[in-house]
Design an enzyme around this catalytic site. Sequence first.
Site, PDB file in Angstrom:
ATOM      1  N   ALA A  69      35.852  43.008  31.667  1.00  0.00           N
ATOM      2  CA  ALA A  69      35.895  43.446  33.067  1.00  0.00           C
ATOM      3  C   ALA A  69      36.110  44.950  33.104  1.00  0.00           C
ATOM      4  CB  ALA A  69      37.021  42.735  33.811  1.00  0.00           C
ATOM      5  N   ILE A  70      35.450  45.613  34.049  1.00  0.00           N
ATOM      6  CA  ILE A  70      35.560  47.067  34.172  1.00  0.00           C
ATOM      7  C   ILE A  70      35.879  47.431  35.616  1.00  0.00           C
ATOM      8  CG2 ILE A  70      34.284  49.256  34.075  1.00  0.00           C
ATOM      9  CD1 ILE A  70      32.749  48.104  31.691  1.00  0.00           C
TER      10      ILE A  70
ATOM     11  N   CYS B 131      37.277  38.641  39.714  1.00  0.00           N
ATOM     12  CA  CYS B 131      36.392  39.653  40.305  1.00  0.00           C
ATOM     13  C   CYS B 131      35.768  39.186  41.615  1.00  0.00           C
ATOM     14  CB  CYS B 131      35.304  40.072  39.311  1.00  0.00           C
ATOM     15  SG  CYS B 131      35.977  40.690  37.763  1.00  0.00           S
TER      16      CYS B 131
ATOM     17  N   TYR C 157      42.865  39.380  36.107  1.00  0.00           N
ATOM     18  CA  TYR C 157      44.069  38.960  35.385  1.00  0.00           C
ATOM     19  C   TYR C 157      44.171  39.738  34.085  1.00  0.00           C
ATOM     20  CZ  TYR C 157      46.686  36.224  31.954  1.00  0.00           C
ATOM     21  OH  TYR C 157      47.549  35.847  30.957  1.00  0.00           O
TER      22      TYR C 157
ATOM     23  N   ASP D  91      37.592  43.793  42.389  1.00  0.00           N
ATOM     24  CA  ASP D  91      38.348  42.809  43.153  1.00  0.00           C
ATOM     25  C   ASP D  91      39.601  42.402  42.384  1.00  0.00           C
ATOM     26  OD1 ASP D  91      38.929  40.196  44.621  1.00  0.00           O
ATOM     27  OD2 ASP D  91      37.106  40.779  45.668  1.00  0.00           O
ATOM     28  N   VAL D  92      39.810  41.113  42.245  1.00  0.00           N
ATOM     29  CA  VAL D  92      41.011  40.586  41.590  1.00  0.00           C
ATOM     30  C   VAL D  92      40.739  40.329  40.114  1.00  0.00           C
ATOM     31  CG1 VAL D  92      42.585  38.612  41.493  1.00  0.00           C
ATOM     32  CG2 VAL D  92      41.893  39.534  43.702  1.00  0.00           C
TER      33      VAL D  92
ATOM     34  N   ALA E  55      39.134  45.525  30.550  1.00  0.00           N
ATOM     35  CA  ALA E  55      39.923  44.446  29.947  1.00  0.00           C
ATOM     36  C   ALA E  55      38.974  43.586  29.121  1.00  0.00           C
ATOM     37  CB  ALA E  55      40.608  43.610  31.022  1.00  0.00           C
TER      38      ALA E  55
ATOM     39  N   GLY F 204      38.283  50.338  41.088  1.00  0.00           N
ATOM     40  CA  GLY F 204      37.213  49.601  41.740  1.00  0.00           C
ATOM     41  C   GLY F 204      37.320  48.115  41.425  1.00  0.00           C
TER      42      GLY F 204
END
EC number: 2.3.1.181
Length: 235
Positions: free
Chosen positions: A144-145, A175, A81, A78-79, A159, A76
Amino acid sequence: MKLNVCYLEMVEYEDALHLQERLHKLRVANELEDTLLLLQHPPVITIGRRGKWENILISKEKLLQMGVKVFEVTRGGDVTYHGPGQIVGYPIFDLGTVGKDIKRFVWLLEEVFINLLKDEYGIEAYRDEKQYTGVWVGGEKIVAIGIAVKKWITMHGFAFNVNTNLEHFSWIIPCGLKDRGVTSLEKLLGHKVEFDDVVYKVAKYFGKVFGAKFRFISKEDLEEIIKIKVEDSER
């Protein structure tokens, strides 16, 4: 609940993805206990199911020159790093332990880091339940998940920015959120953190939050488990 934790250190993204897929098959077949992979990646950009290439702010040619690969994946979000100094975690978990409730599982992932940051470092982190997943400090994302679920077994994960080079996030709109920044444990504390110590703390808080008895296993142990299970299935 038993939990295997394997710290793999630095792993290429495609190798980690292949390993997740192998472990996922074993977990679906109930031939593996819940397993948490903890590792770092060389600089890489991934695009989730809701992701857009336009949220990558530098050209494919420039990324190629820098040796930074881009992967479109099934998680799930978006973008994002990944890079050195960041703890990336891939829980290969059976969601039956949380009533097959995906939102509950994501909530628990966030809870791991909210508790860890508060108890170990005195940092007040929070979740943004109305809008975005992840863990935040002062309006900036520190964890980030993005997960994927197939046959009620999870892949992908989180992350956690520990000693991450935050300048690399300027390559993307993290994201897909133009009005939100990113932070790291190093930035918040004002100094680099002993990375392996944080790895252990992540495992410890997974155990606490998920009510699991965890044990660390080596890369060699994990490979042996996979080998034995695959050989058994071929007989």
